[in-house]
Motif scaffolding. Structure first.
Motif, PDB file in Angstrom:
ATOM      1  N   SER A 349      48.032  49.948  54.326  1.00 44.56           N
ATOM      2  CA  SER A 349      46.847  50.725  53.931  1.00 44.56           C
ATOM      3  C   SER A 349      46.655  50.714  52.418  1.00 44.56           C
ATOM      4  CB  SER A 349      46.920  52.147  54.474  1.00 44.56           C
ATOM      5  OG  SER A 349      48.067  52.764  53.966  1.00 44.56           O
ATOM      6  N   SER A 350      47.727  50.509  51.662  1.00 47.61           N
ATOM      7  CA  SER A 350      47.454  50.386  50.223  1.00 47.61           C
ATOM      8  C   SER A 350      47.861  48.991  49.746  1.00 47.61           C
ATOM      9  CB  SER A 350      48.169  51.489  49.436  1.00 47.61           C
ATOM     10  OG  SER A 350      49.525  51.203  49.349  1.00 47.61           O
ATOM     11  N   ASN A 351      46.985  48.468  48.891  1.00 47.37           N
ATOM     12  CA  ASN A 351      47.206  47.139  48.332  1.00 47.37           C
ATOM     13  C   ASN A 351      47.652  47.302  46.885  1.00 47.37           C
ATOM     14  OD1 ASN A 351      47.123  44.545  47.409  1.00 47.37           O
ATOM     15  ND2 ASN A 351      44.986  44.148  48.006  1.00 47.37           N
ATOM     16  N   LEU A 352      48.867  46.927  46.585  1.00 46.76           N
ATOM     17  CA  LEU A 352      49.400  47.143  45.234  1.00 46.76           C
ATOM     18  C   LEU A 352      48.719  46.247  44.197  1.00 46.76           C
ATOM     19  CD1 LEU A 352      53.061  47.311  46.516  1.00 46.76           C
ATOM     20  CD2 LEU A 352      51.675  49.235  45.762  1.00 46.76           C
ATOM     21  N   ALA A 353      47.940  45.292  44.687  1.00 49.79           N
ATOM     22  CA  ALA A 353      47.200  44.430  43.747  1.00 49.79           C
ATOM     23  C   ALA A 353      45.891  45.095  43.317  1.00 49.79           C
ATOM     24  CB  ALA A 353      46.905  43.082  44.409  1.00 49.79           C
ATOM     25  N   GLN A 354      45.551  46.203  43.949  1.00 47.73           N
ATOM     26  CA  GLN A 354      44.213  46.783  43.798  1.00 47.73           C
ATOM     27  C   GLN A 354      43.737  46.970  42.358  1.00 47.73           C
ATOM     28  OE1 GLN A 354      42.491  47.033  46.808  1.00 47.73           O
ATOM     29  NE2 GLN A 354      40.889  46.871  45.276  1.00 47.73           N
ATOM     30  N   GLY A 372      33.761  34.726  42.263  1.00 43.60           N
ATOM     31  CA  GLY A 372      34.845  35.070  41.347  1.00 43.60           C
ATOM     32  C   GLY A 372      36.097  35.564  42.060  1.00 43.60           C
ATOM     33  N   PRO A 373      37.223  35.567  41.332  1.00 45.74           N
ATOM     34  CA  PRO A 373      38.493  36.004  41.934  1.00 45.74           C
ATOM     35  C   PRO A 373      38.486  37.460  42.380  1.00 45.74           C
ATOM     36  CG  PRO A 373      38.762  35.514  39.585  1.00 45.74           C
ATOM     37  CD  PRO A 373      37.399  35.053  39.963  1.00 45.74           C
ATOM     38  N   GLU A 374      37.607  38.294  41.796  1.00 50.51           N
ATOM     39  CA  GLU A 374      37.579  39.720  42.183  1.00 50.51           C
ATOM     40  C   GLU A 374      37.268  39.917  43.668  1.00 50.51           C
ATOM     41  OE1 GLU A 374      35.560  38.268  40.033  1.00 50.51           O
ATOM     42  OE2 GLU A 374      33.544  38.438  40.869  1.00 50.51           O
ATOM     43  N   ASN A 375      36.643  38.912  44.292  1.00 49.60           N
ATOM     44  CA  ASN A 375      36.309  39.019  45.731  1.00 49.60           C
ATOM     45  C   ASN A 375      37.532  39.198  46.626  1.00 49.60           C
ATOM     46  OD1 ASN A 375      33.528  38.741  45.446  1.00 49.60           O
ATOM     47  ND2 ASN A 375      33.705  36.518  45.302  1.00 49.60           N
ATOM     48  N   VAL A 376      38.690  38.790  46.146  1.00 51.21           N
ATOM     49  CA  VAL A 376      39.880  38.889  47.010  1.00 51.21           C
ATOM     50  C   VAL A 376      40.382  40.320  47.140  1.00 51.21           C
ATOM     51  CG1 VAL A 376      40.599  36.521  46.473  1.00 51.21           C
ATOM     52  CG2 VAL A 376      41.647  38.433  45.232  1.00 51.21           C
ATOM     53  N   LEU A 377      39.795  41.224  46.352  1.00 50.37           N
ATOM     54  CA  LEU A 377      40.237  42.623  46.443  1.00 50.37           C
ATOM     55  C   LEU A 377      39.207  43.532  47.105  1.00 50.37           C
ATOM     56  CD1 LEU A 377      42.127  43.170  43.059  1.00 50.37           C
ATOM     57  CD2 LEU A 377      43.051  42.595  45.287  1.00 50.37           C
ATOM     58  N   ASP A 378      38.080  42.968  47.577  1.00 49.48           N
ATOM     59  CA  ASP A 378      37.116  43.851  48.251  1.00 49.48           C
ATOM     60  C   ASP A 378      37.457  43.940  49.737  1.00 49.48           C
ATOM     61  OD1 ASP A 378      36.115  41.647  49.553  1.00 49.48           O
ATOM     62  OD2 ASP A 378      34.297  41.480  48.338  1.00 49.48           O
ATOM     63  N   ASN A 379      36.632  44.693  50.479  1.00 50.83           N
ATOM     64  CA  ASN A 379      36.986  44.925  51.890  1.00 50.83           C
ATOM     65  C   ASN A 379      36.409  43.895  52.855  1.00 50.83           C
ATOM     66  OD1 ASN A 379      38.602  47.129  51.498  1.00 50.83           O
ATOM     67  ND2 ASN A 379      36.836  48.497  51.325  1.00 50.83           N
ATOM     68  N   ASP A 380      35.664  42.950  52.337  1.00 53.15           N
ATOM     69  CA  ASP A 380      35.085  41.919  53.189  1.00 53.15           C
ATOM     70  C   ASP A 380      36.074  40.749  53.245  1.00 53.15           C
ATOM     71  OD1 ASP A 380      33.737  39.769  54.254  1.00 53.15           O
ATOM     72  OD2 ASP A 380      31.808  40.361  53.410  1.00 53.15           O
ATOM     73  N   VAL A 472      38.087  22.094  49.438  1.00 50.78           N
ATOM     74  CA  VAL A 472      38.332  23.053  48.363  1.00 50.78           C
ATOM     75  C   VAL A 472      38.679  24.429  48.974  1.00 50.78           C
ATOM     76  CG1 VAL A 472      35.903  23.721  48.041  1.00 50.78           C
ATOM     77  CG2 VAL A 472      37.476  23.815  46.120  1.00 50.78           C
ATOM     78  N   PRO A 473      39.812  25.042  48.558  1.00 48.39           N
ATOM     79  CA  PRO A 473      40.266  26.281  49.205  1.00 48.39           C
ATOM     80  C   PRO A 473      39.378  27.482  48.882  1.00 48.39           C
ATOM     81  CG  PRO A 473      41.672  25.765  47.329  1.00 48.39           C
ATOM     82  CD  PRO A 473      40.736  24.606  47.482  1.00 48.39           C
ATOM     83  N   LEU A 474      39.206  28.363  49.884  1.00 48.52           N
ATOM     84  CA  LEU A 474      38.390  29.569  49.703  1.00 48.52           C
ATOM     85  C   LEU A 474      39.234  30.764  50.130  1.00 48.52           C
ATOM     86  CD1 LEU A 474      35.158  28.222  51.432  1.00 48.52           C
ATOM     87  CD2 LEU A 474      35.740  28.113  48.993  1.00 48.52           C
ATOM     88  N   ILE A 475      39.553  31.653  49.190  1.00 40.57           N
ATOM     89  CA  ILE A 475      40.426  32.784  49.529  1.00 40.57           C
ATOM     90  C   ILE A 475      39.617  34.069  49.577  1.00 40.57           C
ATOM     91  CG2 ILE A 475      42.457  34.113  48.803  1.00 40.57           C
ATOM     92  CD1 ILE A 475      43.746  31.608  48.089  1.00 40.57           C
ATOM     93  N   SER A 476      39.662  34.732  50.732  1.00 43.48           N
ATOM     94  CA  SER A 476      38.821  35.917  50.906  1.00 43.48           C
ATOM     95  C   SER A 476      39.563  37.211  50.594  1.00 43.48           C
ATOM     96  CB  SER A 476      38.299  35.978  52.342  1.00 43.48           C
ATOM     97  OG  SER A 476      39.384  36.120  53.220  1.00 43.48           O
ATOM     98  N   SER A 477      40.892  37.198  50.720  1.00 41.72           N
ATOM     99  CA  SER A 477      41.616  38.433  50.429  1.00 41.72           C
ATOM    100  C   SER A 477      43.067  38.142  50.050  1.00 41.72           C
ATOM    101  CB  SER A 477      41.575  39.350  51.667  1.00 41.72           C
ATOM    102  OG  SER A 477      42.121  40.603  51.347  1.00 41.72           O
ATOM    103  N   LEU A 478      43.566  38.965  49.130  1.00 39.14           N
ATOM    104  CA  LEU A 478      44.972  38.878  48.729  1.00 39.14           C
ATOM    105  C   LEU A 478      45.539  40.286  48.700  1.00 39.14           C
ATOM    106  CD1 LEU A 478      45.184  36.494  45.617  1.00 39.14           C
ATOM    107  CD2 LEU A 478      46.009  36.049  47.936  1.00 39.14           C
ATOM    108  N   GLY A 479      46.771  40.436  49.121  1.00 37.64           N
ATOM    109  CA  GLY A 479      47.383  41.758  49.070  1.00 37.64           C
ATOM    110  C   GLY A 479      48.858  41.666  48.717  1.00 37.64           C
ATOM    111  N   LEU A 480      49.318  42.680  47.982  1.00 42.51           N
ATOM    112  CA  LEU A 480      50.752  42.846  47.736  1.00 42.51           C
ATOM    113  C   LEU A 480      51.123  44.170  48.386  1.00 42.51           C
ATOM    114  CD1 LEU A 480      50.884  41.901  43.941  1.00 42.51           C
ATOM    115  CD2 LEU A 480      51.292  40.416  45.918  1.00 42.51           C
ATOM    116  N   HIS A 481      52.147  44.159  49.222  1.00 43.70           N
ATOM    117  CA  HIS A 481      52.476  45.365  49.988  1.00 43.70           C
ATOM    118  C   HIS A 481      53.972  45.639  49.959  1.00 43.70           C
ATOM    119  CE1 HIS A 481      48.381  45.252  51.623  1.00 43.70           C
ATOM    120  NE2 HIS A 481      48.559  43.951  51.686  1.00 43.70           N
TER     121      HIS A 481
END
Ligand code: FUL
Length: 492
Positions: A349-354, A372-380, A472-481
Motif C-alpha cells: 500500500s505504500s511505495n517508498l519511491a513515492q 516522462g519518468p514521473e508517470n511510473v509513480l502515478d496510479n495508472d 523500445v521499453p515502456l514502463i508504467s509503474s515502479l515501486g520500492l516496498h
C-alpha cells in the motif's frame, strides 16, 4: 564517399526530427504514443489481468465423499449441504478484494450443480432443497450485490454420462450445457476448459472449435481458459508458480489442449509468440481441490510465496477456496484469506519511491512530453508510462529513483510494470543500488516483483536498466516496498 552520404542523411534526418519536434512543441501539439508491438491483449484480457487474484470454488459430490476425482457412479443423493450460503462465499471473496469467482458447475464426475435439462445427474435428484435447488443460480445471485463477477468450470471429461465416448452425441450434450450456462445466468466472465482426463478414459475428440465459437457468440466479454487459450492459458503446474521468463504470448498453433510435454512452454511463454494468451496460476488454499475434513489451509508464508511467483511473475492467481460439506467456506480458510489480503496491503500500500526524484536515460518527445519518468509513480498502471526516445529497442535505456531524504531508501522488494496495452517488450533487465547490481532478470510484463535475495537493502539511488527488449521499453509503474514477512534466510 558513400559513407559520407550516409552520415549526411543521418544528420539531416536527426535535424529534421528535432525541427519537427520543436515546431510541434511550439504549436502545443503532443507527441503521439509509440507504435504497439503485436500481439496485443484484448479489452477483456486487460480487465482480467488487473484483477490479479481471483477465486476458484470446487464443490460437488466429492465434497461429501472425501474424494478428488469422483467415479461418476455417485448417487445424486450424496449431495446434501445442510447450510449452503453462497452469500458467505461472496462475502469471503469481497473481504479479500477478489472480484471474480469461478464455480465448478460440473466436475469430472458429471454431476451438475444446476438442474440441466439434458441429464438427471444433477441437483434435481438430490435431497438438497427437495431437488428444487440451483447452486449456479445462488452463486450468481450472491455475487452480483457484492460487485463480484462470475465464471464457470464445465469439465469436458465426464465419467458419468453414457454419451461420453460417443463423439457426436457427447459433443452435442456438452454444447447444450454450455448454452444453458451461458444463456441463463447473466454475464459470465471466464470459462474453464480443463484438459485433465484419466489415463484409461475413452479416447474421444472434443469439438473445441465449435465450443469456443458458441461461447463467444453467447458472451461477448468472456475469457476462455484452456491449456492453450484462446484467451487465458494454463501456467503448466498446480503449485501456482510461473516461469522466469514469463511471456503473455505464445504460438497457439504449436499447442494441443491436454497434450503431453507442453508444460514448460506454458510456464514460460514465448517472446516470438503469435497470440496474446497470458497464464493463470491455479492453486488450492489446501492440499486438495475439494474440501476434506482432514486438511487445513496453507500458511501465510506459503501463500505469499505463491503470490510472488504468480502475480509477481506476470500472472493472475486463481486461488481455490473450496466450500465444505455444510456448503460454507470453512472459518479457517476465510481467516487465512483475510490474513493474506492484509499482508499484501501491508507490503504494497505504500511505495517508498513515492517522494523520490526521477531521472531517465532519455524521454520520448522531449522534456515537455507526456512520456516522462514521473508517470511510473502515478496510479495508472497501463496507459501512462515512461518512454525513452526513438523506436529502437537497442541502446542503454534506464530509469532512476533518487531518494530526497537524508536517511535514504530502505526496501526488500522492487516492483516493475510494463505498459502492456502496447505489447510486452522487456526481455532482460537489471537493477542497481548505488551503482551495485542487485538484480539481473528476464521478462517483466504486467507486473514483476523482485524480492532482494540479500534481504533489506539501504541506499540512495535505484536504477532499473533494460538490457534487452523486443521494442523500445515502456514502463508504467515502479515501486520500492518493504515486506516484513519475508525472511531470505528461510529460518522464520
Ligand atoms: C485439474 C482437475 O483434474 C482437478 O480436479 C482440478 O479441477 C484442477 C483445477 O484441474 O485438471
Amino acid at each position: 564517399m558513400a559513407e559520407m552520404g550516409h552520415r549526411f542523411s543521418f544528420i539531416f534526418t536527426l535535424t529534421l526530427l528535432h525541427f519537427l519536434h520543436f515546431c510541434s512543441a511550439k504549436l502545443g501539439v503532443s507527441t503521439p504514443p509509440p507504435l504497439p508491438i503485436l500481439p496485443l491483449p484484448s479489452f477483456s484480457q486487460l480487465k482480467w489481468q488487473q484483477r490479479e487474484v481471483i477465486m476458484f470454488l470446487h464443490f460437488g459430490p466429492n465434497t461429501f465423499t472425501d474424494s478428488e476425482w469422483g467415479t461418476g457412479r455417485e448417487s445424486p443423493t450424496v449431495f446434501n449441504p445442510t447450510a449452503l450460503d453462497a452469500a458467505q462465499w461472496a462475502a469471503t471473496a469481497a473481504a479479500a478484494n477478489i472480484s471474480l469467482m469461478i464455480l465448478t458447475a460440473k466436475h469430472h464426475d458429471g454431476f451438475c450443480l444446476w438442474p440441466s435439462k439434458y441429464t438427471t445427474h444433477s441437483v434435481s435428484r438430490s435431497p438438497w432443497k427437495n431437488g428444487h435447488g440451483d447452486v449456479v443460480k445462488e452463486f450468481v445471485d450472491a455475487a452480483a450485490p457484492r460487485g463480484i463477477d462470475v465464471g464457470v468450470y464445465l469439465s469436458p471429461w465426464d465419467r458419468h454420462d453414457r454419451r461420453y465416448s460417443h463423439e457426436l452425441a457427447y459433443n452435442e450434450y456438452y454444447l447444450a450445457q454450455l448454452q444453458e450456462l451461458l444463456n441463463n445466468y447473466g454475464n459470465v466472465r471466464e470459462i474453464w476448459f480443463d484438459g485433465a482426463k484419466g489415463k484409461n478414459a475413452p479416447n474421444m475428440s472434443y469439438y473445441f472449435s465449435d465450443w469456443f465459437a458458441m461461447v463467444k457468440e453467447l458472451q461477448s466479454s468472456i475469457n476462455i481458459f484452456s491449456d492453450a487459450g484462446p484467451d487465458i492459458r494454463w501456467v503448466g503446474d498446480e503449485n501456482g508458480f510461473a516461469g522466469t521468463p514469463c511471456w503473455s504470448t505464445i504460438n497457439r498453433s504449436s499447442l494441443a489442449i491436454g497434450a503431453e510435454g507442453i508444460t514448460q512452454y506454458l510456464n514460460e511463454g514465448d517472446p516470438e509468440g503469435t497470440h496474446w494468451v497470458p497464464p493463470e496460476c491455479d492453486v488450492s488454499i489446501r492440499n486438495g481441490w475439494f474440501w476434506h475434513k482432514s486438511e487445513s489451509p496453507k500458511s501465510l508464508k506459503t501463500l505469499l510465496e505463491i503470490y510472488y511467483n504468480s502475480v509477481g511473475r506476470n500472472c493472475v492467481l486463481l486461488f481455490n477456496v473450496p466450500p465444505n460439506s455444510t456448503g460454507l467456506i470453512a472459518q479457517e480458510d476465510a481467516h487465512t484469506l483475510t490474513q493474506f489480503k492484509a499482508a499484501i496491503h501491508t507490503i504494497f500500500s505504500s511505495n517508498l519511491a513515492q517522494n523520490c526524484s526521477l531521472r531517465a536515460s532519455s524521454q520520448r518527445g522531449g522534456k515537455e512530453s507526456a512520456f516522462g519518468p514521473e508517470n511510473v509513480l502515478d496510479n495508472d498502471h497501463l496507459w501512462t508510462y515512461w518512454a525513452p526516445r526513438g523506436a529502437d529497442a537497442g541502446g542503454d535505456h534506464w530509469i532512476e529513483i533518487r531518494s530526497q531524504q537524508k536517511q535514504g531508501l530502505r526496501f526488500n522488494v522492487v516492483r516493475i510494470q510494463e505498459a502492456i496495452g502496447l505489447g510486452q517488450r522487456i526481455k532482460r533487465h537489471e537493477i542497481y543500488l548505488d551503482g551495485k547490481r542487485i538484480v539481473e532478470e528476464s521478462s517483466v510484463g504486467y507486473k514483476r516483483l523482485h524480492r532482494i535475495k540479500s534481504g533489506v537493502v539501504c541506499g540512495e539511488v535505484v536504477r532499473v536498466r533494460i538490457t534487452e527488449a523486443r521494442a523500445v521499453p515502456l514502463i508504467s509503474s515502479l515501486g520500492l516496498h518493504l515486506d516484513p514477512f519475508w525472511d531470505p534466510t528461510g529460518l522464520s
